[in-house]
Write a protein that holds these residues in place. Structure first.
Motif, PDB file in Angstrom:
ATOM      1  N   SER A 293      -3.161  -5.674  -1.353  1.00  0.00           N
ATOM      2  CA  SER A 293      -2.912  -5.264   0.026  1.00  0.00           C
ATOM      3  C   SER A 293      -1.684  -5.949   0.613  1.00  0.00           C
ATOM      4  O   SER A 293      -0.995  -5.374   1.460  1.00  0.00           O
TER       5      SER A 293
ATOM      6  N   THR B  83      -7.829  -7.706  -4.706  1.00  0.00           N
ATOM      7  CA  THR B  83      -7.655  -6.701  -3.657  1.00  0.00           C
ATOM      8  C   THR B  83      -6.763  -7.225  -2.535  1.00  0.00           C
ATOM      9  O   THR B  83      -5.903  -6.489  -2.003  1.00  0.00           O
TER      10      THR B  83
ATOM     11  N   ASN C 286      -4.939   1.320   1.774  1.00  0.00           N
ATOM     12  CA  ASN C 286      -6.071   1.107   2.678  1.00  0.00           C
ATOM     13  C   ASN C 286      -7.006   0.085   2.042  1.00  0.00           C
ATOM     14  O   ASN C 286      -7.659   0.364   1.030  1.00  0.00           O
ATOM     15  N   LEU C 287      -7.058  -1.106   2.634  1.00  0.00           N
ATOM     16  CA  LEU C 287      -7.833  -2.191   2.043  1.00  0.00           C
ATOM     17  C   LEU C 287      -9.329  -1.847   1.981  1.00  0.00           C
ATOM     18  O   LEU C 287      -9.986  -2.113   0.975  1.00  0.00           O
TER      19      LEU C 287
END
Length: 261
Positions: free
Chosen positions: A209, A205, A216-217
């Motif tokens: 990012s 993730t 949108n993390l």
């Protein structure tokens, strides 16, 4: 046996003997999980303690009790009985604490630490995974007959530590404290497979990012962590159950080591 005389003769002596035997058994049940859960009514606890004390008085007539319970010697003997009972129950309590610690680690990695529920065992609050782990461990504990083995060990403790000879010794207290470190080690082993997968998801993730800042993390990371954690729990379920079964066996072995001279 007691300064108070109700005029019941031999029946009264047997009654005070059962009351004395209830101190060790009651302390063990109070400190142990499942038996000492806050959801268990007090009347049920007292009834179980009294029934076990009657059985011990019948099976082990050689167990000698103080001549006067309300004397200094009798009060010291009662204090020793409480110490032995609390030690036997505390060892079992440490075993049931390991899944709760593992659930805290897993829930924190999944971002579900806020999902808490009432703990029926300890009376406080625990995570939802902790409640699930405790229920599974309790079912394994009951299905393997470990509760009967533990009650038998409590009864056998009267042979190893007769009333008046209940000093455990520094080495036994050190062994009980050492079992606490084993509890933390077991908790890490239970949570390790799931936490490794969650760490991998968080790394992926983070890479996404950085490569695509428009993503949108929080909207991506939290659902991914929850789904990955649930999948990891399902995949690692056989390993976790094996850890629970080994934990129950180790708890019984540690309890037995406390009463072995």
């Amino acid at each position: 046996m007691n300064a108070i005389d109700f005029g019941l003769g031999a029946l009264e002596q047997d009654m005070w003997r059962v009351v004395f035997l209830m101190t060790r058994i009651g302390a063990a049940l109070l400190a142990a999980p499942f038996f000492g859960a806050t959801s268990v009514p007090m009347a049920v606890r007292v009834s179980i303690t009294g029934a076990l004390a009657i059985f011990v008085a019948t099976w082990m007539p050689e167990v000698q009790t103080p001549e006067a319970i309300l004397s200094l010697e009798g009060l010291l003997a009662i204090a020793g009985e409480v110490v032995i009972g609390l030690a036997l129950g505390f060892v079992l309590q440490l075993a049931f604490a390991a899944p709760t610690i593992a659930a805290e680690l897993i829930g924190g990695g999944m971002g579900m630490s806020m999902a808490v529920s009432q703990d029926a065992m300890g009376g406080g609050t625990t995570t939802s995974f902790g409640q699930y782990f405790v229920i599974v461990l309790t079912l394994i504990f009951l299905s393997t007959g470990a509760h009967l083995h533990w009650v038998a060990l409590v009864a056998e403790s009267y042979s190893a530590f007769p009333p008046g000879q209940t000093w455990l010794g520094a080495e036994r207290f050190a062994a009980i404290a050492g079992f606490a470190s084993f509890m933390f080690e077991t908790a890490i082993r239970i949570a390790l497979p799931v936490t490794l997968i969650l760490l991998l998801v968080q790394v992926i993730t983070g890479i996404l990012s950085r490569s695509a800042p428009s993503l949108n993390l929080f909207a991506l990371g939290l659902p991914a962590g929850v789904l990955a954690g649930m999948a990891a729990l399902i995949i690692s379920a056989p390993l976790i159950y094996d850890q629970f079964a080994g934990l129950v066996a180790d708890a019984l072995d540690q309890t037995e080591s406390v009463i072995v001279r």
